[in-house]
Design an enzyme around this catalytic site. Sequence first.
Site, PDB file in Angstrom:
ATOM      1  N   HIS A 177       0.833  -1.205   0.000  1.00 29.15           N
ATOM      2  CA  HIS A 177       0.000   0.000   0.000  1.00 29.15           C
ATOM      3  C   HIS A 177       0.866   1.252   0.000  1.00 29.15           C
ATOM      4  CE1 HIS A 177      -3.115  -2.793   1.398  1.00 29.15           C
ATOM      5  NE2 HIS A 177      -3.999  -1.855   1.126  1.00 29.15           N
ATOM      6  N   ASN A 208       8.658  -4.260   3.292  1.00 31.70           N
ATOM      7  CA  ASN A 208       7.298  -3.805   3.580  1.00 31.70           C
ATOM      8  C   ASN A 208       6.932  -4.017   5.047  1.00 31.70           C
ATOM      9  OD1 ASN A 208       4.687  -2.901   3.275  1.00 31.70           O
ATOM     10  ND2 ASN A 208       3.982  -4.639   2.080  1.00 31.70           N
ATOM     11  N   GLU A 331      12.704  21.680   1.241  1.00 30.31           N
ATOM     12  CA  GLU A 331      13.095  20.561   0.394  1.00 30.31           C
ATOM     13  C   GLU A 331      14.552  20.170   0.605  1.00 30.31           C
ATOM     14  OE1 GLU A 331      11.987  21.573  -3.587  1.00 30.31           O
ATOM     15  OE2 GLU A 331       9.876  21.077  -3.237  1.00 30.31           O
TER      16      GLU A 331
END
Length: 345
Positions: A177, A208, A331
């Site tokens: 996901h 994951n 950033e």
Amino acid sequence: LYRGPDQGLALPVGFDAQLVATPRRAGATNPAATVRTWESLNDVATVDARGIVTALRAGTMQIRATLTDGYSEVFSAPTTVAQAGDPARYADPLQFGTPTDRTPDDDFVLTRNGYVASYNRHTNRPNWTVYNLDRDNKGDIPSLRCDCFTFDPELRAAGFTEVTTADYTNSGFSRGHMVVSNDRELGYLDQAQTYYLSNIVPQNGTQNSGPWGDLEEYLLTQLAQGANRELFIFTGPAGVIVSGTDTAKVGGKVAIPTHTWKIAVVLERDRGIGAVRSPGDVVDVIAVLMPNTASANSDWTKSRTTVDAIEAATGYDFLSALPDGVEAALEARREGVAILEMDLS
């Protein structure tokens, strides 16, 4: 006989689940027998030759599996019309700007109740997803997961290549996901829509369930710092794994990424972009670019980087709605972590 929604959770209408038959005789598995046919016994759901069942209406589906030795068994499970959460409880996830790159024709934008995604028809995976998360809109469906991986109906209507959960079977990659299922539990439909395969990428299972999952849990701790915090979370895949001269793909369809990435902008709650006039108005910017391998460092913080580095890896411009000076400062921000150098070819 069945792998699908968790016990007690009905399959939402319009969503799929994978059925699996395990041949048994007197409690022992018979490895010689396999499923010959799947059959739906009513109009509540359909099932295809791979055992993928689709709920058509609320009720009780009845599915018969017949094995190659003639033995058959009927499986029953509830289906339901899933309800969405209150959309007013979600802040606009794109208020920091819609991510853009130099090839906008590859961005098929999908708007859900609780998140927005861009899908790429060439890689058959999302380019990026973005959502807002706070203690009020996370929601809670206790201990239950839809487990209803489904080809996105908007992609079907647009004529995209169909991807199913069966494409991931025996691929060696998990269905990862991007928008976290547990972060969208305000309504059962909101959670179910995170199982659209337009929100899924081929992800190494160790990554994951290990450092990537730890990162997701860490972001939830930010909400626990007090009711006045919220996050704007961008996430997606980067790069493609190349096998020989070809792009490696799950099911021959979905390009396998070399990395997954996440950007979380942490703010005081209910302030939004309108209150960001300087870098100090942002609590934190958490940027992570993580190798999609079993050897990924078990400590997710070792994959911390900058938004600039993720922009270089993906080609997308993030946080573009901020004032230029603030955007540039945020950033470039990182928490004392060395710049990551990695091959994204």
